[in-house]
Structures are given as structure tokens and as C-alpha cells.
Design a protein around this motif. Structure first.
Motif, PDB file in Angstrom:
ATOM      1  N   GLN A  80       0.861  -1.235  -0.140  1.00 26.96           N
ATOM      2  CA  GLN A  80      -0.053   0.007   0.048  1.00 26.96           C
ATOM      3  C   GLN A  80       0.716   1.192   0.003  1.00 26.96           C
ATOM      4  O   GLN A  80       0.252   2.155  -0.451  1.00 26.96           O
ATOM      5  CB  GLN A  80      -0.791  -0.040   1.189  1.00 26.96           C
ATOM      6  CG  GLN A  80      -1.987  -1.327   0.988  1.00 26.96           C
ATOM      7  CD  GLN A  80      -2.835  -0.915   2.228  1.00 26.96           C
ATOM      8  OE1 GLN A  80      -2.261  -0.639   3.539  1.00 26.96           O
ATOM      9  NE2 GLN A  80      -3.949  -1.414   2.418  1.00 26.96           N
ATOM     10  N   SER A 121       2.198   1.573  -3.532  1.00 27.49           N
ATOM     11  CA  SER A 121       1.310   1.975  -4.416  1.00 27.49           C
ATOM     12  C   SER A 121       1.130   3.400  -4.244  1.00 27.49           C
ATOM     13  O   SER A 121       0.907   4.222  -5.149  1.00 27.49           O
ATOM     14  CB  SER A 121       0.146   1.232  -4.115  1.00 27.49           C
ATOM     15  OG  SER A 121      -0.997   1.541  -4.953  1.00 27.49           O
ATOM     16  N   LYS A 167     -12.198   2.216 -10.091  1.00 32.40           N
ATOM     17  CA  LYS A 167     -11.368   0.985 -10.132  1.00 32.40           C
ATOM     18  C   LYS A 167     -10.898   0.546  -8.777  1.00 32.40           C
ATOM     19  O   LYS A 167     -10.890  -0.609  -8.422  1.00 32.40           O
ATOM     20  CB  LYS A 167     -10.109   1.144 -11.173  1.00 32.40           C
ATOM     21  CG  LYS A 167      -9.303  -0.148 -11.317  1.00 32.40           C
ATOM     22  CD  LYS A 167      -8.008   0.321 -12.220  1.00 32.40           C
ATOM     23  CE  LYS A 167      -8.701  -0.115 -13.832  1.00 32.40           C
ATOM     24  NZ  LYS A 167      -7.501  -0.312 -14.723  1.00 32.40           N
ATOM     25  N   GLU A 168     -10.591   1.604  -7.631  1.00 26.65           N
ATOM     26  CA  GLU A 168     -10.031   1.318  -6.487  1.00 26.65           C
ATOM     27  C   GLU A 168     -11.075   0.732  -5.756  1.00 26.65           C
ATOM     28  O   GLU A 168     -11.157  -0.461  -4.916  1.00 26.65           O
ATOM     29  CB  GLU A 168      -9.638   2.541  -5.812  1.00 26.65           C
ATOM     30  CG  GLU A 168      -8.117   2.995  -6.432  1.00 26.65           C
ATOM     31  CD  GLU A 168      -7.252   1.903  -6.026  1.00 26.65           C
ATOM     32  OE1 GLU A 168      -7.154   1.196  -5.087  1.00 26.65           O
ATOM     33  OE2 GLU A 168      -6.298   1.444  -7.000  1.00 26.65           O
ATOM     34  N   ARG A 217     -11.752  -3.021  -6.971  1.00 27.59           N
ATOM     35  CA  ARG A 217     -10.610  -3.740  -6.393  1.00 27.59           C
ATOM     36  C   ARG A 217     -10.766  -4.250  -4.969  1.00 27.59           C
ATOM     37  O   ARG A 217     -10.492  -5.287  -4.235  1.00 27.59           O
ATOM     38  CB  ARG A 217      -9.215  -2.904  -6.262  1.00 27.59           C
ATOM     39  CG  ARG A 217      -8.600  -2.974  -7.840  1.00 27.59           C
ATOM     40  CD  ARG A 217      -7.398  -2.208  -8.024  1.00 27.59           C
ATOM     41  NE  ARG A 217      -6.947  -2.539  -9.254  1.00 27.59           N
ATOM     42  CZ  ARG A 217      -5.916  -1.682  -9.816  1.00 27.59           C
ATOM     43  NH1 ARG A 217      -5.250  -0.837  -8.962  1.00 27.59           N
ATOM     44  NH2 ARG A 217      -5.513  -1.742 -11.017  1.00 27.59           N
ATOM     45  N   ARG A 271     -13.471  -6.375  -4.784  1.00 30.98           N
ATOM     46  CA  ARG A 271     -12.832  -7.722  -5.167  1.00 30.98           C
ATOM     47  C   ARG A 271     -12.110  -8.575  -4.067  1.00 30.98           C
ATOM     48  O   ARG A 271     -12.188  -9.942  -3.713  1.00 30.98           O
ATOM     49  CB  ARG A 271     -11.894  -7.503  -6.369  1.00 30.98           C
ATOM     50  CG  ARG A 271     -11.250  -8.994  -6.876  1.00 30.98           C
ATOM     51  CD  ARG A 271     -10.284  -8.652  -8.122  1.00 30.98           C
ATOM     52  NE  ARG A 271      -9.990  -9.713  -8.859  1.00 30.98           N
ATOM     53  CZ  ARG A 271      -9.271 -10.759  -8.201  1.00 30.98           C
ATOM     54  NH1 ARG A 271      -8.530 -10.509  -7.036  1.00 30.98           N
ATOM     55  NH2 ARG A 271      -9.089 -11.960  -9.189  1.00 30.98           N
ATOM     56  N   THR A 272     -11.256  -7.912  -3.022  1.00 24.08           N
ATOM     57  CA  THR A 272     -10.634  -8.242  -2.087  1.00 24.08           C
ATOM     58  C   THR A 272     -11.374  -8.930  -1.025  1.00 24.08           C
ATOM     59  O   THR A 272     -11.324  -9.877  -0.494  1.00 24.08           O
ATOM     60  CB  THR A 272      -9.777  -7.184  -1.138  1.00 24.08           C
ATOM     61  OG1 THR A 272      -8.926  -6.657  -2.334  1.00 24.08           O
ATOM     62  CG2 THR A 272      -9.070  -7.679  -0.092  1.00 24.08           C
ATOM     63  N   ASP A 301     -13.802  -8.730 -12.188  1.00 17.88           N
ATOM     64  CA  ASP A 301     -12.343  -8.726 -12.990  1.00 17.88           C
ATOM     65  C   ASP A 301     -12.907  -7.913 -14.368  1.00 17.88           C
ATOM     66  O   ASP A 301     -12.093  -7.293 -14.872  1.00 17.88           O
ATOM     67  CB  ASP A 301     -11.961  -9.982 -13.211  1.00 17.88           C
ATOM     68  CG  ASP A 301     -11.274 -10.678 -11.927  1.00 17.88           C
ATOM     69  OD1 ASP A 301     -10.813  -9.822 -11.054  1.00 17.88           O
ATOM     70  OD2 ASP A 301     -11.187 -11.736 -11.585  1.00 17.88           O
ATOM     71  N   ILE A 312     -13.099  -4.401 -13.940  1.00 10.45           N
ATOM     72  CA  ILE A 312     -11.953  -3.761 -13.715  1.00 10.45           C
ATOM     73  C   ILE A 312     -11.320  -3.430 -15.015  1.00 10.45           C
ATOM     74  O   ILE A 312     -10.625  -2.499 -15.239  1.00 10.45           O
ATOM     75  CB  ILE A 312     -11.200  -4.430 -12.320  1.00 10.45           C
ATOM     76  CG1 ILE A 312     -11.903  -4.352 -11.133  1.00 10.45           C
ATOM     77  CG2 ILE A 312      -9.754  -4.122 -12.555  1.00 10.45           C
ATOM     78  CD1 ILE A 312     -11.152  -5.126 -10.146  1.00 10.45           C
ATOM     79  N   SER A 313     -11.254  -4.802 -15.806  1.00  5.71           N
ATOM     80  CA  SER A 313     -10.331  -4.658 -16.803  1.00  5.71           C
ATOM     81  C   SER A 313     -11.155  -3.616 -17.823  1.00  5.71           C
ATOM     82  O   SER A 313     -10.638  -3.104 -19.153  1.00  5.71           O
ATOM     83  CB  SER A 313     -10.257  -6.262 -17.506  1.00  5.71           C
ATOM     84  OG  SER A 313     -11.382  -6.648 -17.879  1.00  5.71           O
ATOM     85  N   ASN A 316      -4.825   2.957 -12.644  1.00  7.03           N
ATOM     86  CA  ASN A 316      -3.752   2.068 -12.488  1.00  7.03           C
ATOM     87  C   ASN A 316      -4.223   0.547 -13.240  1.00  7.03           C
ATOM     88  O   ASN A 316      -4.777  -0.246 -13.066  1.00  7.03           O
ATOM     89  CB  ASN A 316      -3.574   1.703 -11.057  1.00  7.03           C
ATOM     90  CG  ASN A 316      -3.026   3.066 -10.366  1.00  7.03           C
ATOM     91  OD1 ASN A 316      -2.443   3.770 -11.061  1.00  7.03           O
ATOM     92  ND2 ASN A 316      -3.152   2.965  -9.181  1.00  7.03           N
TER      93      ASN A 316
END
Length: 74
Positions: free
Chosen positions: A3, A6, A30-31, A34, A37-38, A64, A67-68, A74
Motif C-alpha cells: 500500500q 502504491s 477501479k479502486e 478492487r 474484489r478483496t 474482473d 476492472i479490466s 492503474n
């Protein structure tokens, strides 16, 4: 540790490239994805029910794809 690294990379990127409002929104989105997703990965590792695991895996695949599909960031 990752972190901190990043955050350092984001700070360097801010200094070298001005961020447009659209890019900032894409980065935030996106964050957020993510982080979701975590959270799903944590749930998946704790789940023992095969049906629940299948649902979580489908949700991960969907995240996913999202995000893509986000441009910028990022």
C-alpha cells in the motif's frame, strides 16, 4: 508495504501527469472495485458451502471484467 509503494507510485504519477476529472473518476471506480474484489476473496476463502463459493466466483469474474473494462487509472 504494498500500500505504501502504491501510494508512492500514485504520488509520482500525480506530479508527472495532470489527472483529468474523468481519469480521477476512473481511478476511484477501479479502486472501489478492487476493494470489493478483496472482500469477495476473503469471503471465498472462508466459505465452505459449494453453492456460495460458486456465487462468489461468478461475482469475482464479473468484478474482473468491470476492472479490466475501466480505462485510465492503474
Amino acid at each position: 508495504e504494498s500500500q505504501i509503494e502504491s501510494a508512492g507510485q500514485r504520488q509520482e504519477a500525480k506530479q508527472s501527469n495532470p489527472v483529468t476529472p474523468d481519469m480521477a473518476e476512473a481511478i476511484r471506480k477501479k479502486e472501489t472495485l478492487r476493494l470489493a474484489r478483496t472482500h469477495l476473496l476473503q469471503q471465498l476463502s472462508a466459505s465452505t458451502n459449494p453453492r456460495h463459493q460458486e456465487m462468489l466466483e461468478k461475482a469475482l469474474a464479473d468484478l474482473d471484467r468491470q476492472i479490466s473494462g475501466i480505462q485510465g487509472g492503474n
